[in-house]
Design an enzyme around this catalytic site. Structure first.
Site, PDB file in Angstrom:
ATOM      1  N   ASP A  44       0.235   3.573   3.040  1.00 49.84           N
ATOM      2  CA  ASP A  44      -0.807   4.455   3.579  1.00 49.84           C
ATOM      3  C   ASP A  44      -2.067   4.341   2.738  1.00 49.84           C
ATOM      4  O   ASP A  44      -2.013   3.968   1.562  1.00 49.84           O
ATOM      5  CB  ASP A  44      -0.375   5.934   3.474  1.00 49.84           C
ATOM      6  CG  ASP A  44       0.888   6.225   4.228  1.00 49.84           C
ATOM      7  OD1 ASP A  44       1.186   5.502   5.183  1.00 49.84           O
ATOM      8  OD2 ASP A  44       1.564   7.189   3.831  1.00 49.84           O
TER       9      ASP A  44
HETATM   10  N1  URA Z   1       6.182   6.276   2.742  1.00 52.07           N
HETATM   11  C1  URA Z   1       5.027   6.939   2.958  1.00 52.07           C
HETATM   12  O1  URA Z   1       5.044   8.103   3.327  1.00 52.07           O
HETATM   13  N2  URA Z   1       3.877   6.310   2.735  1.00 52.07           N
HETATM   14  C2  URA Z   1       3.802   5.025   2.305  1.00 52.07           C
HETATM   15  O2  URA Z   1       2.699   4.496   2.124  1.00 52.07           O
HETATM   16  C3  URA Z   1       5.008   4.345   2.104  1.00 52.07           C
HETATM   17  C4  URA Z   1       6.176   4.995   2.336  1.00 52.07           C
END
Ligand code: URA
Length: 242
Positions: free
Chosen positions: A105
């Site tokens: 993310d």
């Molecule tokens: N889980 C999440 O919530 N975000 C990420 O970027 C990777 C795994």
């Protein structure tokens, strides 16, 4: 092996545009198998050693990168609205299709692999391979044994039930806690959603490990390095690609 135009090869494997590549060739800066070639449209065997200013060009068919992703960047090859992780890498990485393996993310930091090897990337992401990913999360509120138990049992989210996974509490008090989460799957925002469903908002999230590859301390946020041959081998072994 099909022959390719020298100016195209040079531009594909460096940050030079096609016009700049032609100029560099005419200026005698490019050698193929030890000989200066000054004809931009000459066709050469791409497997030969090609140098620019006496530095060998990278073999674009096999590039494996570990990036310590900082927060604030999208994991995408390109995006017209926001900066992506590719902004941290030489522009020719896009040209040779050195692509992120999965996504972190925008607000997640840490270990991101990028590679030109589509088959390996595909296998690493395949749910049936169950490659382990380890994250460190800081969350609001106090994590406790019930949260650990819930992770072990598999947390039901609105659209799927997460497989049993491991939550290891590193520090916990009423205000905030730190824990490591180890997952064998990788659905969109999965760690945030699992912790959120237990009532713990994620304050920061960093990936530390992807299969056999570990993020070491000396690589600062925003920096990258090539994987070693041993690391590439370990990734391939993890998905039976040897
Ligand atoms: N889980 C999440 O919530 N975000 C990420 O970027 C990777 C795994």
């Amino acid at each position: 092996m099909s022959m390719e135009r020298l100016d195209k090869l040079l531009s594909d494997r460096t940050d030079l545009s096609r016009v700049e590549a032609k100029k560099a060739i005419r200026a005698g800066r490019v050698q193929v198998a030890g000989r200066v070639l000054r004809t931009p449209d000459i066709r050469v065997n791409p497997a030969l050693r090609i140098t620019l200013d006496n530095k060998a060009l990278r073999d674009s068919s096999a590039l494996y990168i570990l990036l310590n992703k900082p927060t604030g960047l999208l994991t995408a090859a390109r995006d017209s609205r926001a900066p992506t992780v590719m902004n941290l890498l030489p522009p020719y990485f896009v040209k040779i299709k050195c692509m992120p393996v999965g996504r972190l993310d925008k607000d997640t930091s840490g270990l991101l692999l990028l590679m030109t090897d589509g088959e390996l990337a595909h296998r690493l992401l395949s749910p049936k391979r169950g490659i382990e990913k380890v994250y460190e999360a800081q969350v609001a509120g106090q994590l406790d044994a019930e949260d650990v138990q819930a992770f072990q049992e598999g947390i039901a989210l609105s659209d799927f039930t997460a497989q049993p996974s491991q939550l290891r509490i590193l520090q916990a008090d009423a205000e905030a806690s730190t824990a490591q989460v180890s997952l064998m799957e990788g659905k969109h925002r999965q760690v945030r959603r699992m912790l959120g469903s237990r009532g713990h908002e994620v304050l920061s999230l960093k990936r530390l490990k992807f299969g056999p590859i570990v993020l070491e301390d000396p690589l600062p946020p925003g920096a990258y390095r090539e994987l070693t041959d041993d690391e590439v081998q370990a990734l391939k072994e993890a998905v039976n690609l040897v």
